[in-house]
Scaffold this motif. Structure first.
Motif, mmCIF file in Angstrom:
data_model
loop_
_atom_site.group_PDB
_atom_site.id
_atom_site.type_symbol
_atom_site.label_atom_id
_atom_site.label_comp_id
_atom_site.label_asym_id
_atom_site.label_seq_id
_atom_site.Cartn_x
_atom_site.Cartn_y
_atom_site.Cartn_z
ATOM 1 N N ILE A 45 0.826 -1.218 0.000
ATOM 2 C CA ILE A 45 0.000 0.000 0.000
ATOM 3 C C ILE A 45 0.852 1.257 0.000
ATOM 4 O O ILE A 45 0.359 2.332 -0.316
ATOM 5 C CB ILE A 45 -1.008 0.049 1.178
ATOM 6 N N LYS A 48 0.624 2.404 -3.416
ATOM 7 C CA LYS A 48 -0.722 2.489 -3.975
ATOM 8 C C LYS A 48 -1.495 3.627 -3.331
ATOM 9 O O LYS A 48 -1.106 4.138 -2.283
ATOM 10 C CB LYS A 48 -1.467 1.166 -3.725
ATOM 11 N N ASP A 49 -2.613 4.003 -3.973
ATOM 12 C CA ASP A 49 -3.538 4.934 -3.328
ATOM 13 C C ASP A 49 -4.558 4.100 -2.586
ATOM 14 O O ASP A 49 -5.676 3.905 -3.054
ATOM 15 C CB ASP A 49 -4.233 5.815 -4.372
ATOM 16 N N TYR A 50 -4.152 3.624 -1.432
ATOM 17 C CA TYR A 50 -4.984 2.654 -0.735
ATOM 18 C C TYR A 50 -6.195 3.305 -0.079
ATOM 19 O O TYR A 50 -6.096 4.360 0.539
ATOM 20 C CB TYR A 50 -4.159 1.943 0.338
ATOM 21 N N TYR A 66 4.226 8.691 -2.767
ATOM 22 C CA TYR A 66 4.200 8.969 -1.334
ATOM 23 C C TYR A 66 5.592 9.114 -0.751
ATOM 24 O O TYR A 66 5.792 9.830 0.228
ATOM 25 C CB TYR A 66 3.410 7.885 -0.596
ATOM 26 N N SER A 274 -1.507 5.061 3.171
ATOM 27 C CA SER A 274 -0.426 4.829 2.212
ATOM 28 C C SER A 274 0.784 5.691 2.531
ATOM 29 O O SER A 274 1.926 5.221 2.492
ATOM 30 C CB SER A 274 -0.904 5.141 0.790
#
Lengths: 307, 304
Positions: A45, A48-50, A66, A274
């Motif tokens: 994550i 990712k754009d969790y 991020y 994230s």
């Protein structure tokens, strides 16, 4: 071909014969799989754009966004600097338990030695919460022990708890107060392995007490010291969350925000899952690299290393 | 008589006189200073918990309690959350320690056996988790996905594997349980499990007590897992309640004004002293009983 088959059969035979051992391993292995390895997979994550609604697999990729966000944020410099300052300061106090062990080893009054050891081990059993509570109470400039002491001499006590400049010193020296005695045990154990005839021989050769410490005791402690030092440096960016978090307040936050507390605040208090995972992963990777580098160096320059 | 003594232990008495040098004097001086530095703050808390808070705050109490009072302890009795926390902590400590010991020692024994196929890979599987982990958020999400968030179980089960303890126990088994014993038991038709329970464990009291102590102290003192994984106040362990009393309220209580506020603040301070004593006493009482195992335990771990 047939040889490898035979080998496999042999291995299977060994597994079947010792099935009881695998049963003993099972609970620990399952727990690690569920609560250590599945979270490791969850580190995805960070890239990712969790969002909890879509899940890990379905969430869109974010690449290194991020990580870049962290590197470019103004908190980056502050948290890294604070973490490093506290960590290096702690490592600088690394010889204290060693000196303590050398000292204890020289005591011949057995009664005193025992009392001394018991007392210096004791603070180790105080919980972090109570320890920070003690710090706040005793060092309070208003009505604490420190305030009283200063007033006794007609002076005004400094506000150590609310001072950003004093934070690292306060953190490190209260740690020494609490754990130096306990940390010396391992060195005392190492010293108890010295062959007494070595001391006798040194005495016959006219070695002074100091020379015996310098040339017998200290070399004896070196392997243990190096092993522990490698582990400490491997945790350079891993300043513990528990004590720092409890010691934080609005007045000292500029020097008490470390990576671990920042990860907690971003992740659990403001739910940026994230982003928080990315910061944490960065931290873990740096620690891992440091551990390997220091271990390599230790291998090269001495005979002691972790692996 | 002097002569007899001199003959009995000539080397010792001679050495004692000759080498009581500057270095030794310095060591004792330094040691006494350290003792004071460690003991006095703790002693201060103890006597402050029995003293008139005004005397403590006014800097009049130094050596003995002043204006003896049990108000702090009485005030504690009124706070039911402390006692709920106490009960929870005892449960977490006892159950957590039992689970942790069972899981870790069993795994350690299996890993100590050289005839375990795949031993290297399995050991790596364990040790890798010491240096690499998913971190706070992925672990938190995992716990939530398994519906363990805010349950009793989360405090005693998911994090009960302690790889360091496994290594310590494994080293102990390797160095202290002779391999011949297993050969002999096997000839008598004894299986692995029976051998482990009936022979190995009874021979391992030293390492079991050390690990039990480490684990129990860890459970008693930890607050991190509770902070992250618990929401329900009724599940809070003592340390989290203590955090509210000792640390979070620190700033607020010093803000009030007026006579009543001063008195309330003093009582709150007094209660802080007593709560420190009440929460730390059980661990300190355990300590003398297990102290003899400490050096032994570290030795076991140090062999590597």
């Amino acid at each position: 071909m047939s040889q490898s088959n035979a080998g496999m059969l042999h291995t299977l035979g060994r597994i079947r014969k010792n099935w009881g051992l695998y049963l003993l391993l099972l609970p620990a292995a399952v727990l690690l799989l569920l609560f250590a390895y599945i979270p490791m997979y969850g580190v995805l994550i960070a890239f990712k754009d969790y969002s909890p609604a879509t899940g890990i697999l379905e969430s869109p990729w974010a690449g290194f966004n991020y990580f870049e966000k962290f590197f470019n944020s103004y908190q980056f410099d502050i948290t890294i600097k604070n973490t490093l300052v506290i960590s290096l300061y702690s490592i600088a106090t690394f010889p204290i338990p060693i000196m303590l062990a050398l000292m204890i080893n020289q005591m011949r009054a057995n009664r005193f030695k025992q009392v001394f050891q018991t007392v210096t081990y004791m603070p180790h059993f105080i919980s972090t919460v109570v320890m920070v509570g003690l710090i706040l109470i005793l060092l309070s400039p208003g009505n604490g022990l420190l305030g009283n002491l200063f007033r006794l001499f007609g002076a005004e006590a400094p506000n150590l708890i609310g001072s950003a400049g004093m934070f690292s010193s306060l953190y490190v020296w209260t740690d020494v107060w609490q754990h130096a005695g306990w940390d010396s045990i391992i060195y005392i154990a190492a010293l108890s392995a010295v062959d007494p005839s070595l001391y006798e021989a040194a005495k016959v050769d006219g070695a002074s007490r100091w020379q015996r410490i310098r040339y017998i005791d200290m070399p004896m402690l070196l392997p243990t010291a190096i092993t522990l030092l490698i582990l400490r440096i491997g945790g350079l960016l891993g300043v513990g969350f528990e004590k720092v978090y409890l010691m934080q307040n609005n007045l000292n936050i500029s020097s008490s925000e470390v990576i671990a507390t920042y990860v907690y605040k971003i992740g659990l208090l403001s739910s940026q899952y994230s982003f928080s995972s990315a910061i944490n992963l960065f931290n873990t990777v740096i620690n891992f690299i440091l551990l390997i580098l220091v271990n390599q160096a230790a291998k090269k320059y001495s005979e002691n290393s972790l692996w | 008589m002097n002569a007899v003594e001199a003959v009995a232990k000539p080397a010792a008495s001679k050495e004692k006189r000759r080498t009581f040098d500057v270095l030794e004097a310095l060591i004792y001086l330094f040691a006494v200073m350290m003792l004071i530095l460690i003991v006095y703050p703790i002693y201060f808390i103890v006597i402050a918990s029995f003293s008139d808070p005004a005397a403590v705050a006014g800097g009049r109490m130094w050596v003995l309690p002043m204006g003896f009072t049990l108000d702090g302890y009485q005030e504690l009795l009124k706070h039911s959350n402390i006692w709920i926390g106490y009960k929870n902590t005892i449960l977490y400590t006892v159950i957590g320690t039992l689970i942790s010991l069972a899981v870790n020692v069993s795994a350690a024994y299996a890993l100590s056996r050289k005839d375990l196929a795949g031993r290297k890979a399995i050991t790596l599987f364990f040790i890798f988790t010491m240096f690499f982990n998913g971190g706070l958020i992925p672990t938190f999400l995992t716990i939530r996905d398994f519906h363990l968030y805010d349950t009793f179980l989360v405090m005693v089960l998911p994090f009960s594997v302690a790889v360091f303890n496994i290594i310590v126990a494994r080293t102990f088994f390797q160095s202290s349980i002779p391999g011949d014993l297993w050969e002999a038991a096997q000839l008598d038709g004894c299986g692995n499990l029976k051998y482990y329970v009936q022979i190995v464990l009874p021979l391992s009291k030293a390492v079991l007590s050390v690990l039990a102590l480490w684990t129990a102290v860890g459970y008693w003192n930890s607050y991190f897992n509770a902070l992250i994984y618990l929401k329900d106040q009724d599940l809070y362990p003592l340390q989290l309640i203590l955090r509210n009393i000792l640390i979070t309220n620190q700033m607020q209580s010093s803000m009030g004004t007026g006579e009543a506020a001063v008195i309330a603040m003093r009582l709150a301070n007094l209660m802080r002293y007593s709560v420190i004593i009440v929460s730390t006493l059980p661990i300190m009482c355990m300590y003398p009983f297990v102290q003899k195992y400490f050096n032994q335990g570290v030795m076991i771990g140090a062999v590597k």
